[in-house]
Motif scaffolding. Structure first.
Motif, short mmCIF file in Angstrom:
data_model
loop_
_atom_site.label_atom_id
_atom_site.label_comp_id
_atom_site.label_asym_id
_atom_site.label_seq_id
_atom_site.Cartn_x
_atom_site.Cartn_y
_atom_site.Cartn_z
N SER A 9 0.87 -1.18 0.00
CA SER A 9 0.00 0.00 0.00
C SER A 9 0.90 1.21 0.00
N GLY A 10 0.50 2.22 -0.73
CA GLY A 10 1.29 3.43 -0.86
C GLY A 10 2.25 3.34 -2.03
N ALA A 11 2.41 4.44 -2.74
CA ALA A 11 3.26 4.47 -3.93
C ALA A 11 4.73 4.16 -3.63
N PRO A 12 5.34 4.68 -2.55
CA PRO A 12 6.75 4.34 -2.30
C PRO A 12 6.98 2.84 -2.12
N ALA A 13 6.14 2.19 -1.32
CA ALA A 13 6.30 0.74 -1.10
C ALA A 13 6.00 -0.04 -2.38
N THR A 14 5.08 0.47 -3.19
CA THR A 14 4.76 -0.21 -4.45
C THR A 14 5.94 -0.13 -5.41
N LEU A 15 6.57 1.04 -5.49
CA LEU A 15 7.76 1.17 -6.33
C LEU A 15 8.87 0.24 -5.83
N ASN A 16 9.07 0.20 -4.53
CA ASN A 16 10.08 -0.68 -3.94
C ASN A 16 9.81 -2.13 -4.34
N ALA A 17 8.56 -2.57 -4.23
CA ALA A 17 8.21 -3.95 -4.58
C ALA A 17 8.39 -4.21 -6.08
N ALA A 18 8.10 -3.22 -6.91
CA ALA A 18 8.30 -3.39 -8.35
C ALA A 18 9.78 -3.57 -8.68
N TYR A 19 10.64 -2.81 -8.00
CA TYR A 19 12.08 -3.01 -8.18
C TYR A 19 12.49 -4.39 -7.69
N ARG A 20 12.01 -4.75 -6.51
CA ARG A 20 12.41 -6.03 -5.89
C ARG A 20 12.00 -7.23 -6.72
N THR A 21 10.88 -7.13 -7.41
CA THR A 21 10.40 -8.26 -8.22
C THR A 21 10.88 -8.19 -9.66
N GLY A 22 11.72 -7.22 -9.96
CA GLY A 22 12.29 -7.12 -11.30
C GLY A 22 11.30 -6.66 -12.36
N GLN A 23 10.20 -6.04 -11.93
CA GLN A 23 9.19 -5.64 -12.90
C GLN A 23 9.46 -4.27 -13.52
N ILE A 24 10.34 -3.49 -12.91
CA ILE A 24 10.81 -2.27 -13.54
C ILE A 24 12.33 -2.25 -13.41
N THR A 25 12.96 -1.56 -14.33
CA THR A 25 14.41 -1.52 -14.42
C THR A 25 15.01 -0.68 -13.30
N LEU A 26 16.04 -1.21 -12.68
CA LEU A 26 16.75 -0.47 -11.64
C LEU A 26 17.44 0.74 -12.24
N PRO A 27 17.51 1.84 -11.49
CA PRO A 27 18.20 3.02 -12.00
C PRO A 27 19.71 2.80 -12.04
N ASP A 28 20.37 3.58 -12.88
CA ASP A 28 21.84 3.55 -12.92
C ASP A 28 22.39 3.98 -11.56
N ALA A 29 23.55 3.45 -11.22
CA ALA A 29 24.18 3.78 -9.95
C ALA A 29 24.66 5.22 -9.94
N VAL A 30 24.52 5.85 -8.78
CA VAL A 30 25.00 7.20 -8.54
C VAL A 30 26.06 7.10 -7.44
N THR A 31 27.18 7.75 -7.65
CA THR A 31 28.24 7.72 -6.64
C THR A 31 28.58 9.13 -6.20
N GLY A 32 29.35 9.23 -5.14
CA GLY A 32 29.86 10.52 -4.72
C GLY A 32 29.22 11.09 -3.47
N MET A 33 28.14 10.52 -2.99
CA MET A 33 27.51 11.01 -1.75
C MET A 33 27.65 9.94 -0.68
N GLU A 34 27.94 10.38 0.52
CA GLU A 34 28.01 9.48 1.66
C GLU A 34 26.78 9.69 2.53
N PHE A 35 26.29 8.60 3.12
CA PHE A 35 25.12 8.66 3.98
C PHE A 35 25.42 7.97 5.29
N SER A 36 24.93 8.54 6.39
CA SER A 36 25.13 7.96 7.72
C SER A 36 24.28 6.70 7.86
N ASP A 37 24.59 5.92 8.87
CA ASP A 37 23.78 4.72 9.16
C ASP A 37 22.34 5.12 9.47
N ASP A 38 22.15 6.23 10.19
CA ASP A 38 20.80 6.69 10.51
C ASP A 38 20.04 7.06 9.23
#
Length: 159
Positions: free
Chosen positions: A62-91
């Motif tokens: 339910s909800g568009a963000p979770a639906t997009l996540n599931a579509a990526y996870r099930t291979g039903q839409i193409t994953l985006p190209d990798a982006v590099t150069g930004m660091e993110f904290s564990d939080d």
């Protein structure tokens, strides 16, 4: 005609999305609004919402963000190209992961043991930092930055 089902390597059994449902999700993932997606596809804005809702039902989310996540996870839409150069904290990584599978700041706050106001502020900061236009776009960017990957999480959107 019965819906076609697929058993994905992630262990999820899902109903296959239609071409239009995939197209709508891909447009929304790029940060396009419902109105922009509707204009690009030549359909009504309410039809965009309907396609997202049908995709959510097929992917058991339910909800568009979770639906997009599931579509990526099930291979039903193409994953985006990798982006590099930004660091993110564990939080930030944990926040991003929860935002991809949960619908509300309250659900995210419970999962992270934070105040919902803190979650809202942290999400706004993360969106500003990454250039995300909305939570759906934020999910796509999580895949682009490789914070999320197809074998992450349940994709259910459930708490």
């Amino acid at each position: 005609m019965p819906a076609r089902r697929s058993h994905h390597e992630s262990g999820l059994q899902t109903t296959l999305l239609s071409d239009t449902e995939r197209s709508v999700l891909e447009h929304r993932a790029q940060g396009r609004t419902k109105a922009e997606t509707a204009a690009a596809l030549g359909i009504a804005e309410s039809t965009v919402s309907g396609h997202v809702s049908r995709a959510a039902g097929k992917l058991v989310t339910s909800g568009a963000p979770a639906t997009l996540n599931a579509a990526y996870r099930t291979g039903q839409i193409t994953l985006p190209d990798a982006v590099t150069g930004m660091e993110f904290s564990d939080d930030e990584r944990r926040l991003w992961q929860e935002a991809a599978t949960r619908n509300t700041n309250i659900e995210i706050a419970r999962a992270l043991k934070l105040d919902p106001g803190q979650v809202g502020s942290a999400l706004r900061d993360l969106m500003r930092r990454t250039g995300a236009r909305d939570r759906v776009h934020l999910v796509m960017l999580a895949y682009a930055h490789r914070i999320l990957h197809p074998d992450f999480g349940s994709g259910s959107g459930a708490a």
